[in-house]
Design an enzyme around this catalytic site. Structure first.
Site, PDB file in Angstrom:
ATOM      1  N   GLU A   1       0.254  24.695  14.755  1.00 20.54           N
ATOM      2  CA  GLU A   1       0.126  23.417  14.601  1.00 20.54           C
ATOM      3  C   GLU A   1      -1.104  22.760  15.401  1.00 20.54           C
ATOM      4  O   GLU A   1      -1.359  21.626  14.995  1.00 20.54           O
ATOM      5  CB  GLU A   1       1.457  22.605  15.025  1.00 20.54           C
ATOM      6  CG  GLU A   1       2.654  22.592  14.084  1.00 20.54           C
ATOM      7  CD  GLU A   1       3.632  21.505  14.462  1.00 20.54           C
ATOM      8  OE1 GLU A   1       3.717  20.760  15.314  1.00 20.54           O
ATOM      9  OE2 GLU A   1       4.671  21.790  13.469  1.00 20.54           O
TER      10      GLU A   1
ATOM     11  N   LYS B   1      11.386  14.262   6.926  1.00 24.92           N
ATOM     12  CA  LYS B   1      10.444  15.353   6.267  1.00 24.92           C
ATOM     13  C   LYS B   1      10.564  15.284   4.883  1.00 24.92           C
ATOM     14  O   LYS B   1      11.711  15.818   4.301  1.00 24.92           O
ATOM     15  CB  LYS B   1      10.518  16.624   7.070  1.00 24.92           C
ATOM     16  CG  LYS B   1      10.368  16.685   8.724  1.00 24.92           C
ATOM     17  CD  LYS B   1      10.789  17.989   9.233  1.00 24.92           C
ATOM     18  CE  LYS B   1      10.364  18.104  10.507  1.00 24.92           C
ATOM     19  NZ  LYS B   1      10.962  19.522  11.189  1.00 24.92           N
TER      20      LYS B   1
END
Length: 380
Positions: free
Chosen positions: A187, A305
Site C-alpha cells: 500500500e 469498501k
C-alpha cells in the site's frame, strides 16, 4: 442515456494481480482487489474473472439510464440474464466496475461530475478527511519482523483537502528515518521492525495529526487467543491492551480491534474509550452485518469498501443507515489498487466523513489529487 452495451477486459492492479476494467461509451472504470479480506465479503467474481468479462461483452442491455437510481435497471437485468437471486452474486468487482463505468458515462453525457450524479444533485457541504496508511505491518507487509497491527494511519487536522494532503506527505517523508524503514509495502506504507508501541511513540510526536490504527485482529487471531510476536492474549486481555494503548497515545481511530465474530468485544472497546471504533472485517460493507453491529452497539464508525459489496445502490443505503445512527463513515481503497480515481467522487457524493486511500505511490496519490480538485470545484 441509452446503455446499449459495455466492454470488459482484465487488467493488472498495483500488486500485479488481475482484476476487471469496464468501458461504457468511452468512460472507463475498474475495481481494486483486497488482500486482507473478511470472510463476509462478496466474492470478487461469479464463476471466474473470465466468466464476468464474457457476460458483460455479450450483454445487450438496451436500458435507459438517466440518474443514479436507474442502476436498479442494471441490477434487474443482471439478475434476470444470469439467473441470479441477488445482483451481488454477479461478483463484487465485476458489478462495481460495471456500475461505476455506467455512472461515469452518464456524468459525461449530462456534463456533470461523477460526484454530482452520486449525490443526486444535493448540495455538498463537506469534503472527507483523508486517513493515510503511513506504516504497515500484518498481511500487507513482507518483512518477517513486522508489527502485528496492519496499518498505522495519519489523520491530518488541516482546514482543506489540499492542506491535509500536504501534512500527510511531509509526515510520511519524515517517518522513513524515524521508523528505520525497510522499503514500502503493497500500500506504499513504510515497512519496519519497530514494535507497535515504538511506532505509536514516534507518531505521538507529530502535530496537526491524529493517530489511527488498523489492528486487523482477525489476521493474528488463533483459536481463543491473539498471538503477537512475543505474547498471546485472550479476548479480555486484548480489549484491555488496546484500551491502554488508546489512552496512552491518545489514539483517535482503531479499526477491527478484535476478531470479526466478536461483536461484544467491539462493544467493550466502544464503552471503554471516547474514540472511533471502526468495523471493517466485522461489517464487510454489508447491510445485515451493519445492522447487527448497531443493535449490539459494537461500532461508532464503519469502513465502506465498494468491492466488498459490489452494488452502488446498497452502498448508498449503507451511508443512509450510518447517518441515521450516528455511525461515522470511511470510504476505503484496497491493497491492490488501480489508477481509477473515482473513489474520491464516491466519498464526496455519498457524504463520507473520511477517505482512506493511502499516501504514497501513484495509485494512492491519484485519488488524493482528485479529492483536492473536487474541493476546488466546490469552493469556486
Amino acid at each position: 442515456m441509452l446503455l446499449k452495451e459495455a466492454l470488459a477486459r482484465k487488467i493488472k492492479d498495483s500488486r500485479g494481480e488481475y482484476t476487471i476494467e469496464v468501458k461504457v461509451n468511452n468512460s472507463i472504470a475498474s475495481s481494486p482487489s483486497g488482500k486482507s479480506t473478511g470472510k463476509y465479503e462478496t466474492p470478487c467474481f461469479h464463476k471466474s474473472l473470465q466468466w464476468n468479462i464474457d457476460f458483460i461483452n455479450k450483454a445487450k442491455f438496451n436500458l435507459e439510464i438517466n440518474n443514479f437510481n436507474d442502476l436498479n435497471k442494471v441490477e434487474s437485468f443482471i439478475k434476470k440474464s444470469a439467473k441470479l437471486k441477488d445482483a451481488k452474486q454477479f461478483g463484487a468487482n465485476a458489478l462495481f466496475a460495471l456500475e461505476s463505468a455506467i455512472l461515469k458515462a452518464l456524468a459525461k453525457e449530462q456534463k456533470k461530475e461523477l460526484w454530482q450524479i452520486v449525490s443526486l444533485g444535493k448540495k455538498i457541504n463537506k469534503i472527507p478527511v483523508p486517513a493515510g496508511n503511513a506504516i504497515g505491518g500484518g498481511l500487507h507487509s513482507s518483512n518477517k519482523d513486522k508489527p502485528s497491527f496492519q496499518e498505522f494511519l495519519l489523520i491530518p487536522q488541516g482546514k482543506s483537502a489540499k492542506e491535509n494532503f500536504k501534512i500527510m506527505q511531509e509526515a510520511y517523508k519524515k517517518l522513513k528515518n524515524q521508523v528505520k524503514a525497510k522499503g514500502k509495502n503493497d500500500e506504499g506504507a513504510w515497512q519496519t521492525s519497530l514494535t507497535e508501541e515504538e511506532i505509536l511513540e514516534v507518531l505521538s510526536k507529530f502535530k496537526n495529526i491524529r493517530i489511527g490504527i488498523d489492528i486487523a485482529a482477525s489476521s493474528f487471531y488463533k483459536p481463543e487467543a491473539y498471538c503477537y510476536k512475543n505474547k498471546c492474549l485472550n479476548s479480555q486481555m486484548q480489549v484491555m491492551y488496546l484500551n491502554s494503548l488508546i489512552k496512552k497515545y491518545n489514539i483517535f481511530y482503531s479499526e477491527d480491534p478484535v476478531q470479526e465474530e466478536d461483536f461484544s468485544g467491539f462493544s467493550e472497546v466502544v464503552k471503554s474509550s471516547n474514540h472511533l471504533v471502526v468495523g471493517d472485517d466485522l461489517t464487510a460493507t454489508h447491510i445485515d452485518r451493519l445492522k447487527k453491529a448497531i443493535r449490539k452497539k459494537s461500532i461508532n464508525a464503519m469502513i465502506v469498501k465498494p468491492n466488498q459489496n459490489g452494488s452502488l445502490l446498497e452502498l448508498k443505503e449503507i451511508f443512509n443507515i450510518c447517518r441515521k445512527n450516528n455511525i461515522r463513515t470511511i470510504l476505503s481503497h484496497r491493497s491492490g489498487e488501480t489508477m481509477d480515481n473515482a473513489l474520491a467522487d464516491y466519498a464526496v457524493g455519498f457524504g463520507a466523513d473520511f477517505i482512506k486511500c493511502g499516501i504514497s505511490t501513484k495509485y494512492r496519490e491519484v485519488k488524493l489529487n482528485r479529492l483536492v480538485s473536487i474541493e476546488k470545484r466546490i469552493k469556486s
